[in-house]
Scaffold this active site. Structure first.
Site, PDB file in Angstrom:
ATOM      1  N   ARG A   1      -5.669  -8.952   3.629  1.00  0.00           N
ATOM      2  CA  ARG A   1      -4.939  -7.676   3.599  1.00  0.00           C
ATOM      3  C   ARG A   1      -5.849  -6.573   3.040  1.00  0.00           C
ATOM      4  O   ARG A   1      -5.761  -5.411   3.422  1.00  0.00           O
ATOM      5  CB  ARG A   1      -3.664  -7.809   2.746  1.00  0.00           C
TER       6      ARG A   1
ATOM      7  N   ASP B   1      -3.874  -5.096  -3.445  1.00  0.00           N
ATOM      8  CA  ASP B   1      -3.625  -3.897  -4.246  1.00  0.00           C
ATOM      9  C   ASP B   1      -4.893  -3.114  -4.579  1.00  0.00           C
ATOM     10  O   ASP B   1      -4.827  -1.956  -4.966  1.00  0.00           O
ATOM     11  CB  ASP B   1      -2.901  -4.277  -5.543  1.00  0.00           C
TER      12      ASP B   1
END
Ligand SMILES: CC(C)(COP(=O)(O)OP(=O)(O)OC[C@H]1O[C@@H](n2cnc3c(N)ncnc32)[C@H](O)[C@@H]1OP(=O)(O)O)[C@@H](O)C(=O)NCCC(=O)NCCS
Length: 461
Positions: free
Chosen positions: A353, A399
């Protein structure tokens, strides 16, 4: 679940009328697709349990009980499986495969989260027509009750956006079709249908809720109406005030797709499933999941990364040397704090991701200063975490990158970032909730012991 209860579930599911009968030319809706799939899946689970039900996953230890249950295989999660080295696969498909295969908006390059939701729920790649209909369905369900608007308007702007989101989602339980059907004495074999209806409502209402929280907290006036012809990410972006920026909308499509699901054991997913197992409706279950997502070791990390980077820039300047950045990283660790955006409870390699967002940045914002700093951190942090010798995974997670992309497009209010994560994570959590009810999953209730009880249990062995 006992096999007799599986059998009776199957009988009822087969009795669900084929909703598409008589509309042969029209693509099947998501609910119709599910209604056809559920009896097959119940059979599949029955077969798995008959063949493997008595087999062992292996032993686990007292240390694992004290250690946050890492590695204990104790949950069923249908939508995605996380491999420590390879990362997430949504129904067997990697992120690049999803980017390749899932329908996109006209002229767009990123997958539509509508398509990902369809994939998570059914295991099938939807057609463009099915996705367009799903976008329209969500847009049609998007308005929020007046009392929820009032509730949000009454929140002080100092209340964290995640707390506001959790409040609003909890309050939607007022209109839960599942809760109402349960009160009226619905047969448990029909649970999935109202769980599906509530889940669709919940997803659909999140753009208006997120937009209202954003505008109440940071200004921007009233949000425009939801566009019944726009896709979900376009509507969410418009609610937030970024709808005119096509690149931002594309970012939202990618963001909402990749943050949706990360198998079942992470805090938000597990919480949603656990609370749902008490037959709390999807609104209550998802609100609980959001409260978990709001923790700094989980979803709040995407806010924390930007806070940490901003503090670093304030202290050592914008174009700091590697040496200065290294010093700052060590100072963080020596101060007993974590480096946000790095490490993972399951992953042992760079999070795909993260990679997907890096590729987006390379394509759309290669010269962005903050992006360059994120790249510099990627070069420096892993070696330092390895040298510090504690973190099992020194590589960046999702993140570490998201905030930089949002900031590039002028979305600088980092306290809001986890709300976007929450909108996306809802897709994954409710997908599983629907299957939990369709498969008749029981109340979740693992066994716990006190430290004294463990001592007694093993001292003579
Ligand atoms: C994600 C996270 C919570 C996983 O926790 P975990 O499974 O317990 O991780 P580990 O087994 O590698 O932890 C072992 C030790 O390394 C430390 N560690 C792990 N990641 C670290 C990091 N990024 N910075 C500093 N220390 C870290 C842990 O705090 C723990 O220290 P302790 O023994 O003093 O308690 C952890 O890596 C972390 O706190 N990361 C930063 C926050 C973050 O980015 N969260 C988002 C995850 S998607």
């Amino acid at each position: 679940m006992a096999s007799t209860s599986l059998r009776s579930l199957l009988r009822t599911q087969s009795a669900i009328p084929r909703l598409s009968r008589g509309y042969a030319a029209k693509a099947k809706t998501l609910k119709e697709t599910l209604a056809e799939l559920i009896p097959k899946k119940i059979e599949n689970v029955k077969a798995i349990r008959a063949a493997h039900g008595a087999k062992s996953f292996g032993e686990y230890t007292v240390d694992q009980a004290y250690g946050g249950m890492r590695g204990i295989k104790g949950m069923i999660w249908e939508g995605s499986v996380l491999d420590a080295d390879e990362g997430i696969r949504f129904r067997g498909k990697t992120i690049p495969e999803c980017q390749d295969l899932l329908p996109k908006a006209p002229g767009g390059n990123e997958p539509l989260p509508e398509a990902l939701f369809w994939l998570l729920l059914t295991g099938e790649v939807p057609t463009q027509e099915q996705v367009t209909e799903l976008s329209a369905d969500w847009a049609a369900r998007a308005s929020i009750p007046k009392f929820v608007e009032d509730l949000l308007d009454a929140c002080p702007s100092t209340l964290h956006p995640m707390s506001q989101l959790s409040l609003a989602v909890t309050a939607l339980n007022h209109d839960s079709a599942f809760a109402q059907a349960y009160q009226e004495g619905i047969n448990k074999k029909q649970y999935w249908q109202t769980t599906f209806d509530d889940s669709m409502d919940l997803i659909a209402k999140l753009p208006a809720i997120a937009g209202r929280i954003y505008r109440n907290t940071y200004g921007g006036g009233n949000a425009p109406a939801i566009d019944p012809k726009a896709d979900y990410s376009q509507n969410l972006s418009t609610q937030l005030g970024f709808g005119d920026n096509e690149k931002f909308v594309e970012l939202m499509r990618l963001y909402l797709t990749i943050h949706s699901d990360h198998e079942g054991g992470n805090v938000s997913a597990h919480t949603g499933h656990l609370v749902g197992s008490a037959l709390s409706d999807p609104f209550l279950s998802m609100a609980a999941a959001l409260n978990g997502l709001a923790g700094p070791l989980h979803g709040l990390a995407n806010q924390e990364v930007l806070n940490w980077v901003s503090r670093m820039q304030k202290e050592i300047g914008q174009d700091a040397s590697d040496e200065k950045v290294k010093e700052y990283i060590w100072k963080t660790l020596n101060g007993g704090q974590v480096v946000p955006g790095y490490g993972h409870a399951v992953l042992r390699k760079t999070d795909p991701r993260y990679t997907a967002q890096r590729e987006f940045a390379l394509k759309h914002l290669p010269d962005d200063k903050l992006f360059k700093l994120v790249g510099q951190l990627y070069e420096l942090v892993p070696d330092i975490l390895l040298a510090a010798g504690k973190a099992k995974n020194p590589w960046p997670n999702v993140d570490a990158h998201s905030g930089v992309l949002l900031t590039h497009y002028g979305f600088t209010q980092q306290n809001f970032y986890t709300v976007l994560f929450g909108v996306s994570r809802t897709l994954g959590v409710v997908s599983q909730l629907i299957w939990d009810r369709a498969l008749g999953m029981p109340l979740e209730r693992p066994k716990s012991y006190s430290s004294d009880a463990i001592k007694k249990m093993f001292e003579k062995k």
